[in-house]
Scaffold this active site. Sequence first.
Site, PDB file in Angstrom:
ATOM      1  N   LYS A  75     -12.931  16.721  -9.932  1.00 18.88           N
ATOM      2  CA  LYS A  75     -13.848  16.793  -8.588  1.00 18.88           C
ATOM      3  C   LYS A  75     -13.216  17.221  -7.516  1.00 18.88           C
ATOM      4  O   LYS A  75     -13.861  17.542  -6.383  1.00 18.88           O
ATOM      5  CB  LYS A  75     -14.257  15.255  -8.392  1.00 18.88           C
ATOM      6  N   ARG A  77     -26.920  11.667  -7.337  1.00 18.42           N
ATOM      7  CA  ARG A  77     -26.528  10.720  -6.098  1.00 18.42           C
ATOM      8  C   ARG A  77     -26.183  11.787  -5.069  1.00 18.42           C
ATOM      9  O   ARG A  77     -25.471  13.044  -5.275  1.00 18.42           O
ATOM     10  CB  ARG A  77     -25.540   9.780  -6.438  1.00 18.42           C
ATOM     11  N   SER A  86       0.905  -1.332  -0.160  1.00 23.41           N
ATOM     12  CA  SER A  86       0.011  -0.111   0.117  1.00 23.41           C
ATOM     13  C   SER A  86       0.962   1.339  -0.061  1.00 23.41           C
ATOM     14  O   SER A  86       1.961   1.259   0.623  1.00 23.41           O
ATOM     15  CB  SER A  86      -0.856  -0.138   1.153  1.00 23.41           C
ATOM     16  N   LEU A 103     -12.223   7.744 -20.676  1.00 23.32           N
ATOM     17  CA  LEU A 103     -13.020   6.486 -21.179  1.00 23.32           C
ATOM     18  C   LEU A 103     -12.421   5.310 -20.903  1.00 23.32           C
ATOM     19  O   LEU A 103     -11.178   5.074 -20.893  1.00 23.32           O
ATOM     20  CB  LEU A 103     -12.998   6.852 -22.819  1.00 23.32           C
ATOM     21  N   VAL A 141     -18.852   5.667 -16.871  1.00 20.79           N
ATOM     22  CA  VAL A 141     -20.491   5.643 -17.070  1.00 20.79           C
ATOM     23  C   VAL A 141     -20.462   4.612 -18.430  1.00 20.79           C
ATOM     24  O   VAL A 141     -21.260   3.861 -18.558  1.00 20.79           O
ATOM     25  CB  VAL A 141     -21.073   6.698 -17.420  1.00 20.79           C
ATOM     26  N   LYS A 156     -11.288   6.360  -5.859  1.00 14.49           N
ATOM     27  CA  LYS A 156     -12.103   7.262  -6.815  1.00 14.49           C
ATOM     28  C   LYS A 156     -13.661   7.146  -7.065  1.00 14.49           C
ATOM     29  O   LYS A 156     -14.133   7.948  -7.496  1.00 14.49           O
ATOM     30  CB  LYS A 156     -11.377   7.032  -8.259  1.00 14.49           C
ATOM     31  N   THR A 214     -28.698   9.707 -13.662  1.00 12.72           N
ATOM     32  CA  THR A 214     -28.989  10.505 -12.508  1.00 12.72           C
ATOM     33  C   THR A 214     -29.876  11.654 -12.768  1.00 12.72           C
ATOM     34  O   THR A 214     -30.629  12.079 -12.068  1.00 12.72           O
ATOM     35  CB  THR A 214     -27.743  10.729 -11.712  1.00 12.72           C
TER      36      THR A 214
END
Length: 592
Positions: free
Chosen positions: A384, A521, A316, A424, A430, A342, A447
């Site tokens: 994000k 979500r 790790s 991608l 997705v 992620k 969503t």
Amino acid sequence: MAVWLSFWFRLAHPLHPNFISAGSWILISSLFIGLPLYAYTGQYKGLTRYVGSAAFYPLAGRNGLLVLLLAGIGVMLRLPMPPRSSWILLWLLLTGFTGAVRFALRDMLLNLRSTQHKQQLRVAIYGAGQAGAQLAAALRLAGNHRIVAFLDDNPAYWSRSINGVAIQPPQKLMEMEDSIDQALLAIPSLPRSERRRIVEGLQSLGIPVLQVPSVDDLTSGRARIDALRPIAIEDLLGRDEVPADPQLLGPGIRDAVVFVTGAGGSIGSELCRQILGLFPARLILLESSEPALYAIEQELCLSLPDGVALQAVLGSATNPQLLQRLFDEQAVELVFHAAAYKHVPLVEANPLAGLANNVGSTDQVCRAAVASGVRKVVLISTDKAVRPTNVMGASKRLAELVVQAHSAESTSTCLSMVRFGNVLGSSGSVVPLFRRQIAAGGPITLTHPEIIRYFMTIPEATTLVIQASVLAQGGDVFLLDMGEPVRIKALAEQMVRLSGLSLRDAAYPDGDIEIVCTGLRPGEKLYEELLIDAESQPTAHPLIYRAMERSLPPHELWPKLDALNRAFAAQDVEAALKVSAELVPEWRRAKP
């Protein structure tokens, strides 16, 4: 026939006396000598249905040899001889007739085979170049397709033909849509934007589209020209490929010891593939998942260049002792930190694990790198992290702050980060989810109908990350130009059409696949962004920008980080989230 015509053409009379005297023995001798000669030289060994132009040249040679033997016999036995030019005419006529018979038999066999396939697909081939001609030849041999037309954008090809099939402008397709079952895209090197334009035009007519394999698959022998496959959404999304800058691709990696955390993940594994092609002295893979580490190690071993050492480490990136030992023992020079949790919903449901892994691993990698004198560290970040609305985004923004703080304190190690959007084909994309839902018969779960995302292929993103590492000066936040945003609902609709299915909605209740909106979500944004509060500046690469984002001084960050670690040790979720919110004030934390 050839013997008789050679006399007639030369002497201008169908039954000239010279033909009676000389033609009779030439005719008999050509049968007794020609048939064994053909058999001995392999004339009858070739499969007639696959005969091509290459068979014509040996045939001309055999007939030339036959004519020479006949002339030699006539001279030696002092037989009546025809005019010398008749021998040339005989050779030409023999070659023409025997070749015409062979090709006519081939066409007859192919047509007979085609008639046995009662349900031949009527196809139009888009692309009248080399790939289109090769595809047409392969389909003709297979006998399952009937080529109605070639389509091409080049006006120079219009009104011409390939093997009797007319080449027409794409606009003519509207007149032929009822007589075409499929369109076959036969331009392997087509830029993505052109492919998107062509496919959208064909889809608007309701014609299913297949394509030939890529140039790489064809040249490497992994696929044949007639190995047709559906258009994948990955072939259409994103922009045209931008060639890498040779001055930014390679420096710092060639002959260096390179370390990649999260080496079995989507980005980490592609980093390893591309780094290996830049000939480092040693590539060290760190991965906590045993199956993922095994898979990438086995793959890389198959293409390992001479003189490059590969080391797979199961462990790790949050283990400080392991990191310190590896950095010291292997004299690591460049680190790409790609290890992270992620998946937004999973990290939202497991905030302590997400924060401990994403923030803790980044801190430990930076500390070990600075202590060992590693030359460069590059963090793989995400869009994000910009004004996050979820724990995963907040954890990546915290990781960025950690890198910036270590960079402010270090004088020997250059630490930077690269921030980009969705890629991608990654495990969290997705695209694979929609593909599975379509295969299962639907519905596709979305969503929100207005949600948009940026997309980039994994190889392109990775190439830009490697180039950004060369541009790093310390504390840099690099942004990748993600191209045009994509509306996810439109993406889902296009994937349904590419699968040869129809959408089911209020207007078309008998369609195949329905799209269902489930609501955003927790922590999910309608759109993503790459900048917090800084202006981006161009760099030496047109798709890489530099932003000097707001950072926290180390003396302010470290006490907060200690408090965060105490919350991890105590498994105190609320305390960990409270500290994180203080460090990332722009985080719009979802209400429990």
